[in-house]
Every structure is written in structure tokens, then in C-alpha cells.
Scaffold this motif. Structure first.
Motif, mmCIF file in Angstrom:
data_model
loop_
_atom_site.group_PDB
_atom_site.id
_atom_site.type_symbol
_atom_site.label_atom_id
_atom_site.label_comp_id
_atom_site.label_asym_id
_atom_site.label_seq_id
_atom_site.Cartn_x
_atom_site.Cartn_y
_atom_site.Cartn_z
ATOM 1 N N ILE A 75 -21.913 45.469 -5.156
ATOM 2 C CA ILE A 75 -23.224 45.644 -5.814
ATOM 3 C C ILE A 75 -23.898 44.285 -6.006
ATOM 4 N N LYS A 76 -23.095 43.272 -6.363
ATOM 5 C CA LYS A 76 -23.655 41.942 -6.666
ATOM 6 C C LYS A 76 -24.246 41.242 -5.433
ATOM 7 N N LEU A 77 -23.946 41.752 -4.245
ATOM 8 C CA LEU A 77 -24.443 41.112 -3.023
ATOM 9 C C LEU A 77 -25.965 41.263 -2.865
ATOM 10 N N ILE A 78 -26.521 42.328 -3.445
ATOM 11 C CA ILE A 78 -27.974 42.532 -3.381
ATOM 12 C C ILE A 78 -28.525 42.521 -4.803
ATOM 13 N N PRO A 79 -29.477 41.613 -5.121
ATOM 14 C CA PRO A 79 -30.044 41.582 -6.478
ATOM 15 C C PRO A 79 -30.762 42.889 -6.825
ATOM 16 N N GLU A 80 -30.819 43.178 -8.130
ATOM 17 C CA GLU A 80 -31.422 44.435 -8.593
ATOM 18 C C GLU A 80 -32.865 44.583 -8.129
ATOM 19 N N ASP A 81 -33.663 43.492 -8.218
ATOM 20 C CA ASP A 81 -35.081 43.622 -7.866
ATOM 21 C C ASP A 81 -35.261 43.962 -6.384
ATOM 22 N N VAL A 82 -34.362 43.459 -5.519
ATOM 23 C CA VAL A 82 -34.431 43.763 -4.076
ATOM 24 C C VAL A 82 -34.032 45.227 -3.841
ATOM 25 N N ALA A 83 -32.985 45.672 -4.535
ATOM 26 C CA ALA A 83 -32.534 47.072 -4.405
ATOM 27 C C ALA A 83 -33.632 48.032 -4.830
ATOM 28 N N ILE A 84 -34.328 47.706 -5.938
ATOM 29 C CA ILE A 84 -35.416 48.565 -6.432
ATOM 30 C C ILE A 84 -36.615 48.510 -5.483
ATOM 31 N N LYS A 85 -36.950 47.308 -5.025
ATOM 32 C CA LYS A 85 -38.116 47.133 -4.141
ATOM 33 C C LYS A 85 -37.978 47.967 -2.869
ATOM 34 N N HIS A 86 -36.792 47.895 -2.238
ATOM 35 C CA HIS A 86 -36.595 48.599 -0.961
ATOM 36 C C HIS A 86 -35.932 49.965 -1.126
ATOM 37 N N GLN A 87 -35.510 50.312 -2.370
ATOM 38 C CA GLN A 87 -34.766 51.554 -2.628
ATOM 39 C C GLN A 87 -33.548 51.666 -1.715
ATOM 40 N N VAL A 88 -32.713 50.632 -1.774
ATOM 41 C CA VAL A 88 -31.463 50.609 -1.006
ATOM 42 C C VAL A 88 -30.315 50.287 -1.955
ATOM 43 N N LEU A 89 -29.100 50.622 -1.512
ATOM 44 C CA LEU A 89 -27.921 50.344 -2.330
ATOM 45 C C LEU A 89 -26.789 49.861 -1.435
ATOM 46 N N PRO A 90 -26.168 48.703 -1.753
ATOM 47 C CA PRO A 90 -24.995 48.283 -0.975
ATOM 48 C C PRO A 90 -23.814 49.181 -1.326
ATOM 49 N N VAL A 91 -23.130 49.742 -0.311
ATOM 50 C CA VAL A 91 -22.053 50.688 -0.621
ATOM 51 C C VAL A 91 -20.679 50.184 -0.199
ATOM 52 N N ASN A 92 -20.650 49.292 0.834
ATOM 53 C CA ASN A 92 -19.340 48.794 1.272
ATOM 54 C C ASN A 92 -19.514 47.503 2.072
ATOM 55 N N ARG A 93 -18.393 46.772 2.208
ATOM 56 C CA ARG A 93 -18.416 45.528 2.969
ATOM 57 C C ARG A 93 -17.156 45.488 3.832
ATOM 58 N N ALA A 94 -17.357 45.215 5.112
ATOM 59 C CA ALA A 94 -16.211 45.132 6.025
ATOM 60 C C ALA A 94 -16.367 43.871 6.857
ATOM 61 N N GLY A 95 -15.616 42.838 6.517
ATOM 62 C CA GLY A 95 -15.735 41.560 7.227
ATOM 63 C C GLY A 95 -17.121 40.971 7.023
ATOM 64 N N THR A 118 -28.505 37.970 2.385
ATOM 65 C CA THR A 118 -27.047 38.006 2.191
ATOM 66 C C THR A 118 -26.274 37.253 3.273
ATOM 67 N N GLY A 119 -26.879 37.097 4.462
ATOM 68 C CA GLY A 119 -26.172 36.462 5.573
ATOM 69 C C GLY A 119 -25.200 37.402 6.267
ATOM 70 N N TYR A 120 -25.184 38.669 5.875
ATOM 71 C CA TYR A 120 -24.306 39.667 6.497
ATOM 72 C C TYR A 120 -25.045 40.419 7.604
ATOM 73 N N ASN A 121 -24.288 40.961 8.570
ATOM 74 C CA ASN A 121 -24.855 41.964 9.472
ATOM 75 C C ASN A 121 -25.018 43.252 8.663
ATOM 76 N N VAL A 122 -26.094 43.951 8.882
ATOM 77 C CA VAL A 122 -26.371 45.133 8.050
ATOM 78 C C VAL A 122 -26.274 46.409 8.884
ATOM 79 N N GLU A 123 -25.471 47.351 8.379
ATOM 80 C CA GLU A 123 -25.416 48.692 8.969
ATOM 81 C C GLU A 123 -25.946 49.686 7.942
ATOM 82 N N VAL A 124 -26.565 50.753 8.461
ATOM 83 C CA VAL A 124 -27.261 51.684 7.567
ATOM 84 C C VAL A 124 -26.571 53.041 7.543
#
Length: 567
Positions: A75-95, A118-124
Motif C-alpha cells: 500500500i505504501k508504494l503508492i501515495p494516498e493522493d495518487v491512489a485517489i486521483k487515479h482510483q487505483v490500488l496497489p494489490v501485490n508486488r512480485a520482483g 514507483t520505478g516498478y513495471n506495472v501490471e493491471v
């Protein structure tokens, strides 16, 4: 593939009609919400069906966030204001890959933004819009608590100003601009939205200072900020509302507009009242995206809706909506206006205040201090070639007289009155000084309404404490009372342990038929009018409330709270 393309594919797959898609697009444009959210909100498709369809079209998995455990570190990987702005939620991290849940996989801007941040590759993965919203509230709610904000204050930071002391405006302004004060006020305003409150009460007393939210029609205490913050919080709200912070002896009214991200705006109507121990502030939340303009979803029974629609669609006459403050009168009138809003008609409204902007309708805000009251606005409307007029409230003889004359001269007039039920509205007009023959000629229909709290679906259970005798005493037939299985909400996290989630309207619709008009002309009492209306088939507020009890939508205590016995 964007949302518009998804809409067309839904039509192609015969999951949606072209008319339904057009209506959903109009609502999405009007409210600033996603098209998908409007399709499910209007009841055209269940959100999980839409979710699965979107996932299939994009070739990505769909998940149920209710059954998904998310680690706090993710959860901490994406700040709250970014999550609210885009209506997205980080759910898992793999590598080096971060998996995010979204209702709109076509939102490339959100994906790029999160990649960069975040510097991560993003999957949806795809999840329901409402589920994402509640998960954001649930997971990020811990990040900014009242205790954190209050902890930032030092006892020496503020001093309470006595009523007899001179007001140092610059000092008040400085205190109100203090970072923790701003943070606390923002928290109060945004937390009310999360808790789906309709009003915020900020109240100073002799030895305490408290904040209460009205949720589903009932006030709940949510916090007690330190007394020393009394003036700072009030001043901050007054500055945001563009009110005079130096004036603490007179009532003031203002408005706050708050941008919430994704193009959504929240309006707060602000009222400041000087009390014995300081200024009490009440904020009414006006959320345009939650404004229900579809008449079939307001809570009318089929027969009641048919009468109401028939009466407002007449070429002239008066339709009155009555009930206490906060009973949903404005929503009912707005839904009526929305149905009547055609290019061929001129619609004008006189409101105090204008709660929501309706496209295609000329809305006028009242200003008593410069002489623009309901009567003055009505007179002006009649010189503006009107077809349909709405008057916010009939308060006096002058307004009532002009409204009645307008209704008798070829105009449709919609308005509200403050009375307990539909039959007593006739007597109210007569007491104002309107002649009985004018009332019987002008008034088409009177609607009384209330809002009852709805039992929470998640923790609904049989209410063993309610007996058939208690239900019978409330007004239900003995046979029906014996067959009825009353329900209640046990209390859970979804309903904040109240047992209720949301509200449902109940109505009393009294059409002035020829027989009832005769009663009015003969000076009948409200009780006599009520008996005759019931004989003609009118459902009273109590009967409508008991019907909700029978359907398992509400509890016996709510029936007794929102409606009075018939006789």
C-alpha cells in the motif's frame, strides 16, 4: 480501447441498448464520473458483470478486493493522493513488477504516472469501481488520523478569545493558516465524505468542543478537538467560505467548493451561528454525483409515481412537496424538473440556496438583504414568458398568492411547504389567507415525504425482540403482523456498527380529485380530508413506512421514528 469503445461493445453484445448507453453517457458528462460507474448506477448492468466484461475485453484478470489481503508495505508504494486521483490500488508486488487494481484499464496516464513514481513495471487487474473506492478508504484511512493531527499542537499555540475581548483579525488569520489547523479542517471535511455524512456540526460549549456528522439522518459524535482550537477551526472554515472572520456576533452563510480528483467537486453549504460559547458551524454536503434524478428510483410505489407524474405533466396547476428539513424534498422536485426539462419549455426556479446546478434550467439564488425574495423572483418570472416555475418554499401570503395566480393562469408551479402531512398542507395555505376556491382550483397534487434508514445488507438478522402485537399496534393488520418477520442490523464494519446503511424515501401522495376539492370548498378539517383521501386509496406515510417494514427494508423503530399514527 477507451470507455466509449467499451460502451459500443456492450451494445454490440446486446448487454446494453443504444438508449441506455446514451443516457449513461449524459449522466457521466453531467457528474464527471466514469461511464462504467454510471452504467451500473443506473441499474443497466450489475457492476460485477461489467467488471468481467471489461477484464475479458482487455485480456486481464479480474479480482474481488473484498477477499484480497494486501500487505501494508505494498500500500505504501503508492501515495494516498495518487491512489485517489487515479482510483487505483496497489494489490501485490512480485520482483520488479507492481500489480495495481483499476476499474479502467485504458487509463494509460495513470499507469505511466505510477511507473514513473514507483520505478516498478506495472501490471493491471480489473476490480469494481466501488470496491476500489472503499478499499482506498479502508487501507489509507490509517495514514492521517485525528490523533496524528491533534498531536501536532502545543498547548501554547492558541488562546481562547473571550466574547468581551477585541478581535485581532490578523491573529485569527495567522492561527487559521497554521499547518496542523489546515490539516485538521481538511480531515474533518474529507472524513465526512468517506463516512457518507450529509451534514457536519462543529459546536463549542462551555467545557467542550465537539464535531458531529449526520449519517443517514442521525447525528453521531466523531471527535472532540481541544477547546484551544475553537477559534482557529472556525476562522479557517470562514476563510475557506469567504466570510468575515472579524464578525462574530451575526449569523453568516457561505459556500466551500472542494476539488476531490478525477474531475469530481464537492460543495459544502456553510452556516455560522453565534452561540453563548462561540460560533457554531454547520456544513451541508452537496454531492452532485449522488443526486438521484431518476424518478423511478426515488422510492415511490408504482401507483404513487403515476399520480405524481400525471400531475406535474398537466399544462398548469400546482404540485406541492411537503416535509421537514432534510427529508429529500429538493431531490424529489429536482427529479420532477429533470423529467419536465425539454427544449420546448422555459423552466425557472427561485431557490434559497441553489443546491445543484441543472443544465437547461434558469436557477435564481435568493438575496433577502437586497430585496430579492421568493415573491419578487416570482413576479419577475411571470414577465419572462414561463412555462414551468419552481419556488423553493412558500413561506408567506405574498408568495402563496402569486404562486396560486400563476398556477391558475396557465403555468405549472412546483414548490415546497413545511407541514407534517399532505392533508394539513391545504389548511396551511388557507391559514396563510388563500381563499378555499383558489386552493381547490390551483392545487393538483400534494406529496408528503420522509427518509427512513435502510437495514444494512451485510449484518441483517431477524429481530426477535419485536412482537406481532407491537407491529399490530403500529397499524398493520393482525394477520399481516403475525406473518411478518421483522429484521434489524446487528452492526458491522460496513455500517460503522449502526445496523443501517443508506436511506429510502417513503411518500404520501394526495391528488386533489373532484370529491376532495368539494371537501376543501366546504371548509373540511385536515382529518376529514385525510379520511376521504384514504377512502379513495391514498397510502399515508405510516402505511408506506409499514410497507417498507413488510419488505424487510427497515425496522419497526424507524417506522415509529419517521411516521405518525394515522388516527
Amino acid at each position: 480501447m477507451d470507455e466509449q469503445k467499451i460502451g459500443e461493445l456492450l451494445v454490440k453484445e446486446n448487454l446494453l441498448s443504444q438508449e441506455q448507453l446514451a443516457k449513461a453517457r449524459d449522466e457521466a458528462r453531467r457528474s464527471g464520473q466514469r461511464l462504467g460507474a454510471q452504467i451500473s448506477k443506473l441499474g443497466f448492468l450489475q457492476e460485477n458483470e461489467l467488471n468481467d466484461f471489461v477484464a475479458k475485453q482487455y485480456g486481464v484478470p479480474s479480482i474481488d478486493l473484498e477477499e484480497f489481503e494486501i500487505e501494508p508495505a505494498v500500500i505504501k508504494l503508492i501515495p494516498e493522493d495518487v491512489a485517489i486521483k487515479h482510483q487505483v490500488l496497489p494489490v501485490n508486488r512480485a520482483g520488479s513488477t507492481l500489480i495495481i487494481a483499476t476499474a479502467d484499464p485504458s487509463n494509460i496516464f495513470a499507469i505511466d504516472d505510477i511507473k514513473f513514481l514507483t520505478g516498478y513495471n506495472v501490471e493491471v487487474v480489473v476490480a469494481q469501481g466501488d470496491a476500489i473506492k472503499s478499499a482506498i478508504d479502508r487501507h489509507y484511512d490509517q495514514s492521517s488520523s485525528l490523533e496524528d493531527v491533534i498531536g501536532d499542537f502545543d498547548d501554547t499555540d492558541f488562546e481562547v478569545i473571550g466574547d468581551d475581548e477585541d478581535v485581532d483579525v490578523s491573529e485569527l488569520a495567522r492561527e487559521s493558516e497554521d499547518a496542523p489547523v489546515i490539516k485538521l479542517v481538511n480531515l474533518i471535511l474529507t472524513d465526512a465524505i468517506k463516512k457518507e455524512a450529509s451534514d457536519i456540526h462543529i459546536e463549542p460549549y462551555e467545557r467542550q468542543f465537539r464535531v458531529r456528522y449526520r449519517i443517514d439522518g442521525v447525528l453521531y459524535e466523531v471527535m472532540k478537538p481541544p477547546m484551544k482550537l475553537r477559534n482557529a477551526i472556525t476562522s479557517r472554515i470562514k476563510i475557506m467560505s469567504e466570510l468575515d472572520i472579524a464578525e462574530r456576533r451575526l449569523p453568516q452563510d457561505g459556500r466551500i467548493k472542494l476539488k476531490m480528483g478525477r474531475g469530481k467537486e464537492m460543495d459544502y453549504r456553510v452556516s455560522v451561528l453565534p452561540t453563548l460559547f462561540g460560533e457554531k458551524v454547520v456544513l451541508r454536503l452537496l454531492d452532485k454525483s449522488n443526486l438521484q434524478l431518476d424518478m423511478t428510483k426515488l422510492g415511490f410505489r408504482t401507483e404513487q409515481l403515476e399520480i405524481f407524474q400525471h400531475c406535474i405533466k398537466r399544462p398548469y396547476g400546482m404540485v406541492l412537496v411537503t416535509g421537514p428539513t432534510g427529508s429529500g424534498k429538493t431531490t424529489t422536485l429536482y427529479s420532477g424538473l429533470s423529467e419536465l426539462n425539454k427544449t420546448s419549455d422555459n423552466l425557472s426556479t427561485a431557490e434559497d440556496p441553489v443546491e445543484f446546478n441543472l443544465e437547461g434550467i434558469n436557477q435564481v439564488q435568493m438575496h433577502e438583504d437586497i430585496g430579492l425574495n421568493f415573491a419578487a423572483a416570482l413576479r419577475s418570472f411571470l414577465r419572462q414568458d414561463p412555462d414551468i416555475i419552481m419556488v423553493g418554499e412558500i413561506r408567506d401570503f405574498e408568495t402563496a398568492e402569486i404562486a396560486v395566480k400563476a398556477a391558475l393562469t396557465g403555468h405549472m408551479v412546483l414548490s415546497t411547504l413545511h407541514t407534517n402531512d399532505a392533508p394539513s398542507s391545504v389548511n396551511r395555505l388557507l391559514n396563510m389567507g388563500i381563499e378555499p376556491f383558489l386552493v381547490s382550483s390551483a392545487v393538483n397534487c400534494i406529496v408528503a415525504q420522509r427518509l427512513a434508514r435502510r437495514v444494512c445488507e451485510e449484518c441483517r438478522e431477524v429481530d426477535v425482540e419485536v412482537t406481532s402485537e407491537m407491529i399490530e399496534k403500529a397499524g398493520l393488520d393482525p394477520e399481516e403482523a403475525k406473518a411478518l418477520q421483522p429484521v434489524r442490523g446487528r452492526g458491522c464494519s460496513r455500517c460503522a456498527d449502526t445496523g443501517f446503511k443508506g436511506r429510502i424515501a417513503l411518500y404520501e401522495v394526495m391528488e386533489l380529485t373532484d370529491e376532495l376539492k368539494e371537501f376543501v370548498l366546504n371548509g373540511a378539517s385536515a382529518a376529514e380530508l385525510k379520511r376521504e383521501a384514504i377512502r379513495q386509496g391514498m397510502w399515508t406515510l405510516r402505511r408506506s413506512a409499514l410497507n417498507l417494514l413488510t419488505e424487510g427494508a427497515t425496522t419497526l423503530s424507524e417506522v415509529l421514528r419517521v411516521s405518525a399514527a394515522d388516527f
